[in-house]
Motif scaffolding. Structure first.
Motif, PDB file in Angstrom:
ATOM      1  N   ILE A  46       0.851  -1.179   0.000  1.00 60.09           N
ATOM      2  CA  ILE A  46       0.000   0.000   0.000  1.00 60.09           C
ATOM      3  C   ILE A  46       0.894   1.238   0.000  1.00 60.09           C
ATOM      4  N   ALA A  47       0.485   2.262  -0.729  1.00 56.86           N
ATOM      5  CA  ALA A  47       1.191   3.538  -0.755  1.00 56.86           C
ATOM      6  C   ALA A  47       0.161   4.653  -0.613  1.00 56.86           C
ATOM      7  N   GLY A  48       0.542   5.711   0.094  1.00 55.65           N
ATOM      8  CA  GLY A  48      -0.390   6.793   0.378  1.00 55.65           C
ATOM      9  C   GLY A  48      -0.779   7.602  -0.846  1.00 55.65           C
ATOM     10  N   ARG A  49      -1.807   8.439  -0.658  1.00 58.64           N
ATOM     11  CA  ARG A  49      -2.353   9.208  -1.769  1.00 58.64           C
ATOM     12  C   ARG A  49      -1.311  10.134  -2.404  1.00 58.64           C
ATOM     13  N   ASN A  50      -0.406  10.677  -1.612  1.00 56.58           N
ATOM     14  CA  ASN A  50       0.612  11.585  -2.140  1.00 56.58           C
ATOM     15  C   ASN A  50       1.871  10.867  -2.603  1.00 56.58           C
ATOM     16  N   SER A  51       1.847   9.553  -2.614  1.00 54.52           N
ATOM     17  CA  SER A  51       3.062   8.808  -2.969  1.00 54.52           C
ATOM     18  C   SER A  51       3.498   9.110  -4.390  1.00 54.52           C
ATOM     19  N   ARG A  52       4.809   9.205  -4.585  1.00 51.27           N
ATOM     20  CA  ARG A  52       5.367   9.489  -5.890  1.00 51.27           C
ATOM     21  C   ARG A  52       5.333   8.219  -6.740  1.00 51.27           C
ATOM     22  N   PRO A  53       5.404   8.340  -8.064  1.00 50.45           N
ATOM     23  CA  PRO A  53       5.241   7.152  -8.915  1.00 50.45           C
ATOM     24  C   PRO A  53       6.260   6.056  -8.636  1.00 50.45           C
ATOM     25  N   GLU A  54       7.486   6.419  -8.225  1.00 61.09           N
ATOM     26  CA  GLU A  54       8.503   5.395  -7.995  1.00 61.09           C
ATOM     27  C   GLU A  54       8.214   4.515  -6.789  1.00 61.09           C
ATOM     28  N   TYR A  55       7.218   4.886  -5.959  1.00 56.38           N
ATOM     29  CA  TYR A  55       6.861   4.078  -4.789  1.00 56.38           C
ATOM     30  C   TYR A  55       5.523   3.361  -4.978  1.00 56.38           C
ATOM     31  N   ARG A  56       4.981   3.382  -6.197  1.00 52.73           N
ATOM     32  CA  ARG A  56       3.742   2.661  -6.485  1.00 52.73           C
ATOM     33  C   ARG A  56       4.057   1.373  -7.243  1.00 52.73           C
TER      34      ARG A  56
END
Length: 387
Positions: free
Chosen positions: A206-216
């Protein structure tokens, strides 16, 4: 494995140096050397441990010199021979990416059996992708500084009939537009006898709403930031870009739905991306007896470092809506493959080396204008289930 070019012991401190040679399309031929140093001490791996390297790109890009320095120092008051507590420092500038930070790690292991361990740690580091010329797909990365508190728990136990592995990782970005990210994976290998082996892996991220693309997450593999940890996937040109754009090169990680590499790749080729903030998957593999592996097992000098597997696989995953509105839902796959592995366990008991796979995901629940059942070709890098 490259043999040390030079080694010595001075005042109880041991060092070894070995050459390093690699290639990508920006640096060209990259030449360098790696230095390892340590001093025998109360813990199994000693103290004052240094892992350093420096390289020069012979095509002389804008930043032709790169380096990596890792320093590990056990804390004597909190360490015993089989349960070390240590401080770890890292500084790295390599192939358009930099990372600097420090962490604390506590590790318990069973004597010198590195494959049986429990490790708990936390760290803080800053990182930035500062040069996008190394990237094949610019849309998978931001160029912001990341400031990340990270925590992890890893446990591995080699039982009589196979391995069990458990891992939790979490991160909190502390700079502008903060976000969180976390993942969990559980894996089990069960040896049935006669060359039959069942491997299972459960993954959730899971990654937060503000997560940058490299962490998705991508459906077929892991987060883009994971790719910088592997020399083959770190930069463009190590693998011919046309092979990757063709959608038939898979690198392991994340949900590991290998058959959907082509769908992920098609979006990237259009300048889009199938990236998800939430993903969960189940990966199953059934090893089949084969004469090549049986021959390897009969040779003691090869059995610990080589493997040749033939197997069937199945995967099922569910992902959130992602960046493309029509890409959420449930996906599944089935297929067969073979894998050749060169394996060297590291000090954590995890297999390091290189695993190359040829696979055919012959059934997919979703395809790109082709039948669900079809003979497909896929080349893979890294094991989907690591033991």
């Amino acid at each position: 494995m490259v043999s040390p070019l030079y080694g010595q012991q001075a005042g109880g401190y041991q060092t070894s140096v070995q050459p390093d040679l690699w290639f990508n399309s920006v640096d060209g031929i990259r030449v360098g050397a790696e230095l390892n140093g340590w001093q025998e001490g109360a813990t199994l791996r000693g103290s004052h441990r240094l892992d350093a390297a420096a390289w020069l790109g012979l095509w002389f890009p804008s930043l032709p010199v790169s380096y990596r320095i890792r320093y590990t120092e056990p804390v004597p008051a909190l360490s015993k021979r089989e349960s070390e507590f240590h401080l770890r420092l890292l500084s790295m500038v390599r192939e358009g990416y930099q990372k600097h930070g420090a962490g604390l790690v506590k590790r318990w292991q069973h004597g010198e059996e590195y494959r049986r361990f429990l490790e708990i740690g936390g760290s803080y580091h800053i990182a930035q992708r500062f040069d996008h010329v190394y990237l094949l797909d610019r849309q998978l990365w931001s160029n912001e500084w990341m400031g990340l508190f990270s925590g992890m728990i890893e446990y591995q136990h080699p039982g009589e009939r196979g391995y069990f592995f458990f891992q939790i990782e979490s991160q909190i970005h502390t700079l502008e537009n903060p976000f969180h990210a976390a993942s969990i994976q559980v894996a089990k290998r069960l040896e049935l006898g006669g060359g039959w082996v069942v491997r299972a892996r459960i993954f959730g991220g899971i990654a937060g709403r503000n997560s940058r693309p490299e962490y998705r997450y991508q459906l077929s593999s892991g987060t883009p930031v994971q790719a910088v940890e592997h020399p083959i996937t770190r930069s463009r040109g190590t693998i011919p870009p046309d092979w990757i754009r063709g959608g038939w090169v898979h690198h392991s990680g994340g949900p590991n739905m290998r058959g959907f590499t082509d769908l992920d790749r098609a979006a990237l080729n259009r300048g889009e991306s199938r990236l998800y903030r939430q993903a969960g998957s189940l990966n199953l593999e059934l090893d089949l007896p084969n004469p090549i592996q049986q021959s390897i097992e009969s040779m003691e000098e090869l059995n610990d470092i080589l493997s040749f597997r033939s197997y069937l696989f199945y995967g099922i995953a569910e992902v959130d809506k992602g960046l493309l509105k029509d890409t959420h839902g449930l996906f599944s796959e089935a297929g067969a493959g073979i894998a050749l592995g060169w394996i060297v366990p590291d000090h954590k008991g995890r297999d390091r080396g290189l695993v190359l796979r040829y696979e055919s995901p012959f059934w997919l629940s979703e395809t790109r204008d082709e039948p669900a059942w079809e003979w497909r070709h896929l080349f893979g890098i890294g094991a989907v289930i690591t033991f």
